[in-house]
Design an enzyme around this catalytic site. Structure first.
Site, short mmCIF file in Angstrom:
data_model
loop_
_atom_site.label_atom_id
_atom_site.label_comp_id
_atom_site.label_asym_id
_atom_site.label_seq_id
_atom_site.Cartn_x
_atom_site.Cartn_y
_atom_site.Cartn_z
N THR A 1 10.99 12.26 -36.45
CA THR A 1 10.42 11.86 -37.74
C THR A 1 8.91 11.70 -37.58
O THR A 1 8.46 11.12 -36.60
CB THR A 1 11.05 10.53 -38.20
OG1 THR A 1 12.46 10.68 -38.29
CG2 THR A 1 10.51 10.09 -39.55
N ALA B 1 9.24 6.51 -38.50
CA ALA B 1 8.41 7.49 -37.79
C ALA B 1 7.83 6.93 -36.50
O ALA B 1 7.62 7.67 -35.54
CB ALA B 1 7.29 7.98 -38.71
N CYS C 1 11.48 6.97 -34.26
CA CYS C 1 12.29 8.18 -34.11
C CYS C 1 11.41 9.38 -33.76
O CYS C 1 10.49 9.71 -34.51
CB CYS C 1 13.06 8.45 -35.40
SG CYS C 1 14.00 9.98 -35.35
N THR D 1 14.92 14.74 -39.37
CA THR D 1 14.17 14.19 -40.49
C THR D 1 14.69 12.80 -40.76
O THR D 1 15.73 12.40 -40.23
CB THR D 1 14.29 15.05 -41.76
OG1 THR D 1 13.16 14.79 -42.58
CG2 THR D 1 15.54 14.78 -42.53
#
Length: 184
Positions: free
Chosen positions: A172, A166, A169, A12
Site C-alpha cells: 500500500t 500505507a 503495509c 492495495t
C-alpha cells in the site's frame, strides 16, 4: 483468502467510511507484481453506473476489472438499486465457474447503502459505517474504527486510515484517491 502468486498483480488497500451525510471510499495507487512495485498511481477507486455509485477494488487487477464490469452491467439492469445489483452479481459469482476463480473484492456505495462484495460471493454491510479490504485492510479498518466517533469528517477518517495502512503495509502506498457521495 487471496493467495499471493509471484506472477500475479496484487496489492492495495480500500477503505469506506459512512458518517453524517457523506459516504467515502478511498484507496491507494500501488500495484505489485510479487515483491516488486509495478505502478504507484493506479486508480482503484472510481464512480460507476450513472456516477451515483462509488467503488473500490482489491485483489488481482484483471479479476477486479472483470467484477467491476459485471457490476456495472447489473446496475444497468437494476438502475438505482445497488443492493439488488450486488446480490444478483453475487449469485452469478457463486454459480459461474469462471467467476468463482476470480481473486478480487470490492467495496461499493451509493447514497443509501455500503457493501463489500467478497471473493466467495458474499454481500456484506459494514458495522459502524466502516469497512476495509485488501492487503492493508485490517490496518485501515482499525484506524477508521478508532476515528469514527471523533469529530473528523468521513473523508478525513478515510485519508488518515489510508495513511496508517500505507505506513504499515508494503503493498500500500500514500498515493490516495478518494471518491465521495452525499448520503441519506
Amino acid at each position: 483468502m487471496i493467495e499471493h502468486h509471484p506472477t500475479t498483480i496484487y496489492g492495495t488497500t480500500i477503505v469506506t467510511v459512512r458518517k453524517g451525510n457523506k459516504v467515502v471510499i478511498a484507496g491507494d495507487g500501488q500495484v505489485s507484481l510479487g515483491n516488486t512495485v509495478m505502478k504507484g498511481n493506479a486508480r482503484k477507486v472510481r464512480r460507476i453506473g450513472k456516477g451515483n455509485v462509488i467503488a473500490g477494488f482489491a485483489g488481482a487487477t484483471a479479476d477486479a476489472f472483470t467484477l467491476l464490469e459485471r457490476l456495472e452491467a447489473k446496475l444497468e439492469q437494476y438502475p438505482d438499486q445497488l443492493m439488488r445489483a450486488s446480490v444478483e452479481l453475487a449469485k452469478d459469482w457463486r454459480t459461474d465457474r469462471y467467476l468463482r476463480k476470480l481473486e478480487a473484492m470490492m467495496l461499493v456505495a451509493d447514497s443509501k447503502v455500503t457493501l463489500a462484495l467478497t471473493g466467495t460471493g458474499d454481500v456484506l454491510e459494514p458495522e459502524h459505517g466502516v469497512m476495509a479490504i485488501g492487503s492493508g485492510g485490517n490496518y485501515a479498518l482499525a484506524a477508521a474504527r478508532a476515528l469514527v466517533d471523533t469529530d473528523k469528517s468521513a473523508e478525513e477518517i478515510a485519508r488518515k486510515a489510508m495513511d496508517i495502512a500505507a505506513d504499515i503495509c508494503i503493498y500500500t502506498n500514500h498515493n490516495i484517491i478518494v471518491e465521495s457521495l452525499d448520503a441519506e
